[in-house]
Design a protein around this motif. Structure first.
Motif, PDB file in Angstrom:
ATOM      1  N   CYS A 272       0.944  -1.274   0.106  1.00 24.32           N
ATOM      2  CA  CYS A 272      -0.176  -0.136   0.024  1.00 24.32           C
ATOM      3  C   CYS A 272       0.861   1.554   0.013  1.00 24.32           C
ATOM      4  CB  CYS A 272      -0.846  -0.219   1.196  1.00 24.32           C
ATOM      5  SG  CYS A 272      -2.133  -1.213   1.065  1.00 24.32           S
ATOM      6  N   LEU A 313      -7.111   2.190   6.089  1.00 21.78           N
ATOM      7  CA  LEU A 313      -6.718   0.677   6.422  1.00 21.78           C
ATOM      8  C   LEU A 313      -7.899  -0.256   6.235  1.00 21.78           C
ATOM      9  CD1 LEU A 313      -4.722  -1.199   7.552  1.00 21.78           C
ATOM     10  CD2 LEU A 313      -5.417  -1.044   9.811  1.00 21.78           C
ATOM     11  N   ARG A 316      -8.801  -0.818   2.480  1.00 22.36           N
ATOM     12  CA  ARG A 316      -7.929  -1.366   1.737  1.00 22.36           C
ATOM     13  C   ARG A 316      -7.743  -2.933   1.852  1.00 22.36           C
ATOM     14  NH1 ARG A 316      -4.633   2.712   3.768  1.00 22.36           N
ATOM     15  NH2 ARG A 316      -3.346   1.191   5.009  1.00 22.36           N
ATOM     16  N   ARG A 317      -7.688  -3.241   3.135  1.00 15.16           N
ATOM     17  CA  ARG A 317      -7.489  -4.696   3.709  1.00 15.16           C
ATOM     18  C   ARG A 317      -8.759  -5.566   3.265  1.00 15.16           C
ATOM     19  NH1 ARG A 317      -4.416  -5.103   9.871  1.00 15.16           N
ATOM     20  NH2 ARG A 317      -2.363  -4.910   8.668  1.00 15.16           N
ATOM     21  N   CYS A 333       0.046  -0.433   6.336  1.00 14.54           N
ATOM     22  CA  CYS A 333      -0.935  -1.095   7.178  1.00 14.54           C
ATOM     23  C   CYS A 333      -0.695  -1.362   8.472  1.00 14.54           C
ATOM     24  CB  CYS A 333      -1.380  -2.431   6.151  1.00 14.54           C
ATOM     25  SG  CYS A 333      -2.194  -2.055   4.494  1.00 14.54           S
ATOM     26  N   GLU A 337      -2.532   0.400  11.961  1.00  9.14           N
ATOM     27  CA  GLU A 337      -3.166  -0.446  12.943  1.00  9.14           C
ATOM     28  C   GLU A 337      -3.328   0.216  14.418  1.00  9.14           C
ATOM     29  OE1 GLU A 337      -1.036  -4.067  13.046  1.00  9.14           O
ATOM     30  OE2 GLU A 337      -1.949  -5.124  11.490  1.00  9.14           O
TER      31      GLU A 337
END
Length: 353
Positions: A272, A313, A316-317, A333, A337
């Motif tokens: 990313c 995040l 994207r995940r 990423c 978190e």
């Protein structure tokens, strides 16, 4: 297939990069090496410093299909000759299949049509018989997936035997042609059982070895090829993918006009916060360019999606889990978190029991 040429690149001067783009069909930077990660599998790394702005890789598609609405009138339809792949606007004069298979198949010139005869003959009867039924029953996505498989098999069918002369040393060589396709990651274990079962149904109905499609592969081999293709195919867009940070105001990469499988480009893993951008040129070749300095030993990564579309995040995940079946653990990423708060029980007051 064309021979890969290795060139020593001292500095990424604009004139030198322009020369590479114009003079080479396929090109691999001499500091680009293959390695294997126990989690990611195959990957590409820099053996030495690769400066920002350097052309890192040029890869010609082994199979490519157009992805446009209303192909008969769409100016973004690409030439069906895999040695060309140029856009074929309506006003320039297109040459259709003499067997009238589907409107998606057209050539930019009679020379391209004639040069592509052997490869197109392999797919023509299959397209004429199955394209409409597949589209009506299963939809555009599954038709496109099956057509990419057919074009992979067509390229394999017409690929010349490798010549023993001009062999590139093993220490420098990345696999090309069908050997590169066979080396792609992806297997039935990569995908959910329901997905594999759905593909198996499609293959039994539409991709069996027969006079309509004389590929000579077993059902298991074709299924394995589907698993590889779905894990490694590229969408082709008019603008670069992977610019980070995205420009402000954000400019997306545009509308997809084709899909393709590349033997070497498919080795690039996702981040990313990629250190390479990728963009197809007018011939359908995928061009990787260093978007920042890549230091010795660093993995060379691209973005698998438009970074202007999925910015936080969670999105994207979720996109990567849904489309590519992995949870991203790139530096960006993991740094985003949330910090887990540990309960400090020693600071709690005593309770009466």
């Amino acid at each position: 297939m064309s021979q890969v040429v290795y060139i020593t690149l001292e500095q990424p001067t604009p004139n030198h990069i322009e020369y590479i783009l114009k003079s080479q069909t396929d090109w691999i930077h001499p500091h680009l090496i293959e390695s294997v990660d126990p989690v990611k599998g195959r990957q590409i790394r820099a053996s030495e410093h690769i400066p920002k702005g350097t052309c890192v890789l040029i890869d010609h598609p082994y199979a490519i299909i157009p992805v446009v609405d209303d192909p008969a009138t769409n100016d973004d339809l690409i030439c069906s000759n895999p040695a060309c792949n140029r856009r074929s606007p309506r006003h320039s004069g297109r040459f259709s299949c003499s067997n009238s298979c589907i409107a998606d198949v057209a050539w930019c010139s009679s020379a391209c049509r004639d040069a592509d005869k052997a490869r197109h003959d392999f797919e023509c009867t299959w397209l004429k018989r199955y394209a409409d039924p597949i589209r009506k029953k299963w939809g555009e996505y599954d038709f496109g997936m099956l057509w990419v498989i057919v074009r992979l098999l067509a390229s394999r069918h017409t690929e010349p035997e490798p010549q023993k002369d001009n062999v590139v040393p093993t220490s420098q060589r990345l696999k090309r042609g069908w050997a590169g396709i066979e080396s792609l990651c992806g297997s039935v274990d990569t995908w959910p059982h329901e997905q594999v079962r759905s593909w198996t149904t499609l293959l039994k109905k539409y991709l069996q070895n027969s006079p309509v499609l004389p590929h000579g592969f077993s059902s298991d081999q074709v299924l394995h090829l589907v698993c590889q293709e779905e894990a490694n195919s590229f969408g082709l867009y008019p603008r670069e993918t992977g610019i980070f940070p995205p420009p402000q105001p954000a400019v997306d990469r545009g509308e997809q006009f084709a899909a393709a499988v590349y033997p070497t480009a498919a080795m690039a893993n996702h981040s990313c916060v990629p250190n390479m951008t990728h963009k197809p040129d007018e011939d359908g070749r995928m061009i990787f360019t260093a978007s920042r300095d890549i230091l010795p030993g660093q993995e060379c990564c691209i973005s698998y999606f438009d970074l202007t579309k999925y910015t936080d995040l969670a999105s994207r995940r979720e996109h990567l889990r849904k489309s590519f079946k992995f949870t991203c653990q790139c530096d960006r990423c993991t740094s985003e978190e949330p910090v887990e708060e540990n309960d400090d029980w020693t600071s709690m007051p005593m309770m009466d029991l």
